[in-house]
Design a protein around this motif. Sequence first.
Motif, PDB file in Angstrom:
ATOM      1  N   ASP A 107       0.840  -1.202   0.000  1.00  0.00           N
ATOM      2  CA  ASP A 107       0.000   0.000   0.000  1.00  0.00           C
ATOM      3  C   ASP A 107       0.876   1.254   0.000  1.00  0.00           C
ATOM      4  N   GLU A 108       1.932   1.240   0.812  1.00  0.00           N
ATOM      5  CA  GLU A 108       2.854   2.379   0.868  1.00  0.00           C
ATOM      6  C   GLU A 108       3.599   2.530  -0.453  1.00  0.00           C
ATOM      7  N   ALA A 109       4.019   1.399  -1.039  1.00  0.00           N
ATOM      8  CA  ALA A 109       4.749   1.450  -2.304  1.00  0.00           C
ATOM      9  C   ALA A 109       3.874   2.002  -3.423  1.00  0.00           C
ATOM     10  N   LEU A 110       2.615   1.624  -3.433  1.00  0.00           N
ATOM     11  CA  LEU A 110       1.700   2.130  -4.451  1.00  0.00           C
ATOM     12  C   LEU A 110       1.532   3.641  -4.349  1.00  0.00           C
ATOM     13  N   ALA A 111       1.570   4.141  -3.120  1.00  0.00           N
ATOM     14  CA  ALA A 111       1.435   5.583  -2.919  1.00  0.00           C
ATOM     15  C   ALA A 111       2.666   6.331  -3.419  1.00  0.00           C
ATOM     16  N   VAL A 112       3.844   5.659  -3.358  1.00  0.00           N
ATOM     17  CA  VAL A 112       5.084   6.296  -3.802  1.00  0.00           C
ATOM     18  C   VAL A 112       5.188   6.292  -5.322  1.00  0.00           C
ATOM     19  N   GLY A 113       4.904   5.112  -5.942  1.00  0.00           N
ATOM     20  CA  GLY A 113       4.989   5.047  -7.396  1.00  0.00           C
ATOM     21  C   GLY A 113       5.422   3.686  -7.897  1.00  0.00           C
ATOM     22  N   PRO A 114       5.438   3.482  -9.222  1.00  0.00           N
ATOM     23  CA  PRO A 114       5.762   2.184  -9.824  1.00  0.00           C
ATOM     24  C   PRO A 114       7.123   1.623  -9.420  1.00  0.00           C
ATOM     25  N   LEU A 115       8.138   2.487  -9.361  1.00  0.00           N
ATOM     26  CA  LEU A 115       9.476   1.988  -9.016  1.00  0.00           C
ATOM     27  C   LEU A 115       9.517   1.435  -7.601  1.00  0.00           C
ATOM     28  N   ALA A 116       8.734   2.008  -6.707  1.00  0.00           N
ATOM     29  CA  ALA A 116       8.672   1.503  -5.335  1.00  0.00           C
ATOM     30  C   ALA A 116       8.033   0.119  -5.303  1.00  0.00           C
ATOM     31  N   VAL A 117       7.026  -0.094  -6.136  1.00  0.00           N
ATOM     32  CA  VAL A 117       6.385  -1.407  -6.239  1.00  0.00           C
ATOM     33  C   VAL A 117       7.377  -2.432  -6.772  1.00  0.00           C
ATOM     34  N   LEU A 118       8.120  -2.053  -7.806  1.00  0.00           N
ATOM     35  CA  LEU A 118       9.131  -2.944  -8.378  1.00  0.00           C
ATOM     36  C   LEU A 118      10.198  -3.288  -7.334  1.00  0.00           C
TER      37      LEU A 118
END
Length: 277
Positions: A107-118
């Motif tokens: 959830d936090e990574a999605l809020a930061v952006g695609p690279l955070a999800v990766l």
Amino acid sequence: MLFSSLLIGLREGLEAALVVSILVAFLVKTDRREALRWVWPGIAAAVLLSIAFGAVLTYTTAQLSFEQQELLGGSLSIVAVGFVTAMIFWMRKASRTIAAELRGKMDEALAVGPLAVLLLSFLAVGREGLETAVFFYATVQSAQGGTAQPLIGFAIGIAVAVAIAYLLYRGAVRFDLGKFFKITGVLLVFVAAGVLGYGLHDLQEAAFLPGLHTLAFDASNAIPETSWYGALLKGIFNYSQQTTVLQAVAWVAYVVIVLPLFLRRTSPKPALAGAKE
């Protein structure tokens, strides 16, 4: 070696596969499937890194002298034992909250952006992959003789782990993962004790540690490694028909200390119901 390698592949593979299934299920359930296109590259990169790391270990070892090979192999065996010991205790503790923690991080990574999800996907799988590479390498080294059994067992374990994780994700099966990790954890304690003993023997052969010719026992006649029962003991417990005092003391000390700590009672916790929760 087939059984111990299968166990490593099953245990580590299931942990990694469950991590993936939790992340995927969270994105699907929250209707954010578009983020999956960043999850898969992160997972693929982690898998490739683990394979590359294992290949580098194998190639590097082949270029060394016998003493250097034994020194490196023994050192990595001890590192692998440290990894697997930390892993079995971490999973016993984290099994209660791992799904919620991963969902929170995603959830936090999605809020930061695609690279955070990766990056999250890469780190979540990469840690398991690197640990597996080191422990698998140590197990292969202890097999000796160029046998393909460790690779076969590892591949079977990974395949079974992926199948179980997929069935859990689809809801086709439900079982107590906490109990599963407890049973495999107990078995891995004995596997790790054998790897520790073998690693110390490598260091003795490299003349880094003394006592190479000080044997605790010589069971070459009673339980030869070439017999079916000797091969079984070697595959599960890394049995050596000629065991030094240092190996024997280390094996017993590791099991006597680690196994009771792992089996000690913890506060009551709900059983895991799988990755769909």
